[in-house]
Scaffold this motif. Structure first.
Motif, PDB file in Angstrom:
ATOM      1  N   ARG A 182     -10.873 -19.575  27.966  1.00 28.32           N
ATOM      2  CA  ARG A 182      -9.632 -18.817  27.564  1.00 28.32           C
ATOM      3  C   ARG A 182      -8.986 -19.409  26.375  1.00 28.32           C
ATOM      4  N   LEU A 183      -7.965 -18.520  25.769  1.00 28.15           N
ATOM      5  CA  LEU A 183      -7.327 -19.288  24.528  1.00 28.15           C
ATOM      6  C   LEU A 183      -6.014 -18.487  24.823  1.00 28.15           C
ATOM      7  N   PHE A 184      -5.209 -19.400  24.917  1.00 27.72           N
ATOM      8  CA  PHE A 184      -3.595 -19.032  25.474  1.00 27.72           C
ATOM      9  C   PHE A 184      -3.859 -18.186  26.616  1.00 27.72           C
ATOM     10  N   ASN A 185      -4.659 -18.864  27.508  1.00 26.16           N
ATOM     11  CA  ASN A 185      -4.839 -18.342  28.895  1.00 26.16           C
ATOM     12  C   ASN A 185      -5.181 -16.570  28.836  1.00 26.16           C
ATOM     13  N   ASP A 186      -5.990 -16.390  27.960  1.00 27.63           N
ATOM     14  CA  ASP A 186      -6.432 -15.117  27.777  1.00 27.63           C
ATOM     15  C   ASP A 186      -7.735 -14.995  27.110  1.00 27.63           C
ATOM     16  N   ASP A 187      -8.336 -13.637  26.931  1.00 27.36           N
ATOM     17  CA  ASP A 187      -9.399 -13.574  26.123  1.00 27.36           C
ATOM     18  C   ASP A 187      -9.369 -13.861  24.729  1.00 27.36           C
ATOM     19  N   PRO A 188     -10.445 -15.161  24.244  1.00 30.22           N
ATOM     20  CA  PRO A 188     -10.248 -15.522  22.972  1.00 30.22           C
ATOM     21  C   PRO A 188     -10.814 -14.833  21.978  1.00 30.22           C
ATOM     22  N   THR A 189     -11.756 -13.554  22.324  1.00 29.54           N
ATOM     23  CA  THR A 189     -12.190 -12.810  21.128  1.00 29.54           C
ATOM     24  C   THR A 189     -11.255 -12.169  20.277  1.00 29.54           C
ATOM     25  N   PRO A 190     -10.162 -11.582  20.585  1.00 24.87           N
ATOM     26  CA  PRO A 190      -9.435 -11.056  19.305  1.00 24.87           C
ATOM     27  C   PRO A 190      -8.774 -12.216  18.357  1.00 24.87           C
ATOM     28  N   PHE A 191      -8.541 -13.261  19.082  1.00 26.98           N
ATOM     29  CA  PHE A 191      -7.904 -14.476  18.127  1.00 26.98           C
ATOM     30  C   PHE A 191      -9.085 -15.013  17.179  1.00 26.98           C
ATOM     31  N   ALA A 192     -10.428 -14.702  17.785  1.00 20.08           N
ATOM     32  CA  ALA A 192     -11.553 -15.260  17.088  1.00 20.08           C
ATOM     33  C   ALA A 192     -11.790 -14.399  15.657  1.00 20.08           C
ATOM     34  N   PHE A 193     -11.031 -13.325  15.641  1.00 19.30           N
ATOM     35  CA  PHE A 193     -11.205 -12.320  14.691  1.00 19.30           C
ATOM     36  C   PHE A 193     -10.462 -13.042  13.533  1.00 19.30           C
ATOM     37  N   SER A 194      -9.656 -13.989  13.499  1.00 15.82           N
ATOM     38  CA  SER A 194      -8.646 -14.688  12.519  1.00 15.82           C
ATOM     39  C   SER A 194      -9.857 -15.192  11.865  1.00 15.82           C
ATOM     40  N   ALA A 195     -10.742 -15.983  12.505  1.00 12.08           N
ATOM     41  CA  ALA A 195     -12.060 -16.812  11.520  1.00 12.08           C
ATOM     42  C   ALA A 195     -12.712 -15.499  10.771  1.00 12.08           C
ATOM     43  N   THR A 196     -13.219 -14.506  11.516  1.00  7.03           N
ATOM     44  CA  THR A 196     -13.639 -13.352  10.929  1.00  7.03           C
ATOM     45  C   THR A 196     -13.139 -13.007   9.713  1.00  7.03           C
ATOM     46  N   VAL A 197     -11.774 -12.556   9.791  1.00 11.67           N
ATOM     47  CA  VAL A 197     -11.026 -12.191   8.773  1.00 11.67           C
ATOM     48  C   VAL A 197     -10.787 -13.262   7.618  1.00 11.67           C
ATOM     49  N   LEU A 198     -10.768 -14.435   7.946  1.00  9.56           N
ATOM     50  CA  LEU A 198     -10.798 -15.630   6.908  1.00  9.56           C
ATOM     51  C   LEU A 198     -12.188 -15.730   5.992  1.00  9.56           C
ATOM     52  N   ALA A 199     -13.278 -15.299   6.933  1.00 11.06           N
ATOM     53  CA  ALA A 199     -14.722 -15.469   6.182  1.00 11.06           C
ATOM     54  C   ALA A 199     -14.924 -14.365   5.632  1.00 11.06           C
ATOM     55  N   VAL A 200     -14.338 -13.166   5.804  1.00 15.81           N
ATOM     56  CA  VAL A 200     -14.578 -11.881   5.170  1.00 15.81           C
ATOM     57  C   VAL A 200     -13.591 -12.066   3.580  1.00 15.81           C
ATOM     58  N   LEU A 201     -12.306 -12.712   4.050  1.00 20.41           N
ATOM     59  CA  LEU A 201     -11.505 -12.534   2.685  1.00 20.41           C
ATOM     60  C   LEU A 201     -12.151 -13.822   1.809  1.00 20.41           C
ATOM     61  N   PHE A 202     -12.919 -14.716   2.291  1.00 17.10           N
ATOM     62  CA  PHE A 202     -13.803 -15.919   1.460  1.00 17.10           C
ATOM     63  C   PHE A 202     -14.568 -15.178   0.697  1.00 17.10           C
ATOM     64  N   ALA A 203     -15.449 -14.379   1.462  1.00 11.51           N
ATOM     65  CA  ALA A 203     -16.476 -13.818   0.876  1.00 11.51           C
ATOM     66  C   ALA A 203     -16.616 -12.630  -0.199  1.00 11.51           C
ATOM     67  N   GLN A 204     -15.132 -12.372  -0.043  1.00  8.03           N
ATOM     68  CA  GLN A 204     -14.616 -11.281  -1.144  1.00  8.03           C
ATOM     69  C   GLN A 204     -13.826 -12.086  -2.347  1.00  8.03           C
TER      70      GLN A 204
END
Length: 546
Positions: A182-204
């Motif tokens: 867990r992250l912040f005592n909850d599902d970390p999946t949506p927060f992991a999208f922060s890294a996804t967004v950063l990767a996409v912005l970097f690729a762009q």
């Protein structure tokens, strides 16, 4: 905020493969993150459960659209067509509706395990939906990886960045479901999208994602206007592009069949084929097309003996080259004809059209240098010859006979010339002959030769009438060294021959001999006898008298 920034960048970027699906995935992830934030900030259990159920719209839509965008970017455009997008929206709506009605059937959540978090025990639909999403992402990753070796370097970097962006939230979700990470005592999946967004912005930003998108190699292969054929050594057709289906002997069903041995392309699968700098040309007569052939062996791709043949349509080029060649040949012929015409005109300019001898104009060009070179040791004889009683020939027998006489005598003169000697038609029945390195006696001998040939000349219309001429001879340098001087002195000598009874040869300087002894006397044709007597004696023919 990062996801909102990504959506803005996607919307404002140029049209590119996967852009629409990535945009929908980003919007779905905003919904998912928003529901998680609301759940974390809600005090009531009922609100937490409601936001948890509403999050399913994003939980299903985000991986579906992300996988579709990833596949579209890798060249599988069929996953982002309108029908595919509609199916994904329907699946998202069904999953969301099932989540909202879970209180009645409990297919997603069987019971609440922890009220504070909250956490649940899962039903069959939860695992079915989760397994479906995992399967979609796995297929997208594997299909994209299969395209990496065919992609250009820039596009390969783009796909690697998208792979990383896919695997980070996927790994976090798997850790949450399987190991309750867990992250912040909850599902970390949506927060992991922060890294996804950063990767996409970097690729762009660095990899020109959505700015320089890849084009599938099969699309390039299909739209090329040049026919492409891949052949095995046996002539088996392994692959063709649509342009090749228009070739003679080809169709949409040619792949998998063998070409007949007589097909023109069979010549290019021999082991010793050498295309070289000058590419070979083949003709398809039925198509009325000409192609330039490029052959690429495929050994380095594991196809021993197989070749890829690329045909470049050069029909227009070959036709233009043939037209240019024909035009060049026509121009050459025209130039040659013009040259012949020019030479003919030049001949006409300095030759007499009737006799073929040089004319008086040309005499003024070629004679002066000859006379200027005359010396005591190498005298030059200039002779003016006038046919005797030629007007009577024209009057009695006609001008055609007169022209025949002129032409015949001109031939006698022309045939007798040697080396640098010249003969000219000087005007009417007068002829001018220049004999370099010829003294008095030799000049008289030449005149006697011409007189004999003229007297024995047979012209049917004249019967037994014998022709004769009178000649005046000027010897340079005694008579002068210019054309004007020599022709004037030769004319004086010619006049003496005429008033002395014609059919005579008179040398200037001797033209006054005999004037004090009671009458004009000049040398005879060859031996000093009277020229008139010589003419009457030749062949028993009758001399022409005035």
């Amino acid at each position: 905020m990062l996801v909102i920034l990504l959506v803005g960048r996607i919307i404002t970027s140029p049209e590119a493969p996967g852009r629409t699906a990535f945009g929908l995935a980003a919007v779905a992830s905003i919904w998912w993150i928003a529901m998680v934030v609301l759940r974390l900030n809600s005090a009531e259990l009922a609100d937490k459960v409601l936001f948890n159920r509403l999050a399913w719209f994003g939980i299903i839509a985000t991986p579906l659209f992300w996988s579709a965008g990833f596949l579209d970017h890798a060249g599988f455009s069929q996953f982002t067509r309108r029908r595919s997008i509609t199916i994904m929206l329907v699946i998202t709506a069904i999953a969301g509706f099932a989540a909202l009605t879970d209180g009645y059937h409990h297919w997603l959540y069987v019971e609440i395990i922890n009220i504070e978090r909250p956490s649940f025990s899962y039903g069959w639909l939860f695992y079915a939906l989760l397994g479906g999403m995992y399967l979609c992402m796995l297929i997208a990753c594997l299909m994209s990886i299969s395209q990496l070796k065919h992609a250009a370097r820039l596009h390969r970097r783009q796909m690697i960045a998208l792979l990383v962006a896919t695997c980070v939230p996927w790994a976090c979700n798997a850790a949450f479901v399987l190991f309750e990470f867990r992250l912040f005592n909850d599902d970390p999946t949506p927060f992991a999208f922060s890294a996804t967004v950063l990767a996409v912005l970097f690729a762009q930003h660095r990899g020109k994602l959505f700015i320089a998108p890849p084009i599938a190699r099969d699309i390039i292969f299909s739209v090329l206007p040049d026919p492409i054929v891949v052949l095995e050594p046996s002539g088996l057709v392994l692959e063709t592009n649509p342009a090749a289906e228009k070739l003679t002997g080809f169709s949409a069903d040619t792949v998998g069949t063998k070409l007949p041995p007589t097909h023109p392309l069979m010549a290019f699968i021999a082991e010793d084929i050498q295309t070289g700098p000058a590419k070979p040309i083949i003709h398809f007569d039925a198509m009325e097309k000409t192609f330039e052939v490029s052959v690429q062996p495929l050994e380095q791709w594991g196809r021993q003996g197989s070749v890829m043949i690329v045909l470049r349509d050069v029909t227009a080029r070959e036709a233009a080259q043939k037209s240019l060649l024909d035009a060049g040949e026509a121009l050459t012929l025209r130039l040659e004809e013009n040259l012949r015409l020019q030479q003919k005109l030049e001949q006409q300019a300095f030759r007499d059209h009737l006799t073929g001898l040089f004319n008086r104009r040309h005499a003024s060009t070629v004679i002066p240098p000859v006379l200027a070179s005359a010396s005591e040791n190498a005298p030059v004889s200039l002779i003016i010859v006038d046919l005797d009683y030629f007007k009577q020939v024209n009057d009695r027998y006609g001008h055609d006979v007169g022209d025949n006489v002129l032409s015949s005598f001109a031939k006698i003169l022309g045939d007798s010339l040697k080396g640098a000697e010249f003969a000219f038609r000087y005007g009417g029945e007068e002829f001018l002959i220049v004999l370099p390195a010829t003294a008095r006696d030799s000049a008289l001998e030449r005149c006697a030769q011409w007189r004999h040939e003229l007297a024995t000349l047979t012209i049917a219309e004249l019967g037994d009438v014998a022709l004769s001429f009178s000649a005046g001879i000027a010897i340079a340098p005694q008579a002068g060294t210019s054309l004007l001087e020599c022709t004037k002195t030769a004319d004086i000598a010619l006049y003496r021959s005429k008033i002395s009874g014609r059919n005579k040869d008179t040398v200037w300087g001797e033209h006054l001999d005999g004037m004090d002894r009671g009458g004009p006397v000049s040398k005879g044709p060859a031996d000093g006898h009277d020229g008139h007597d010589a003419c009457t004696a030749l062949s028993g023919r009758k001399a022409m008298l005035p």
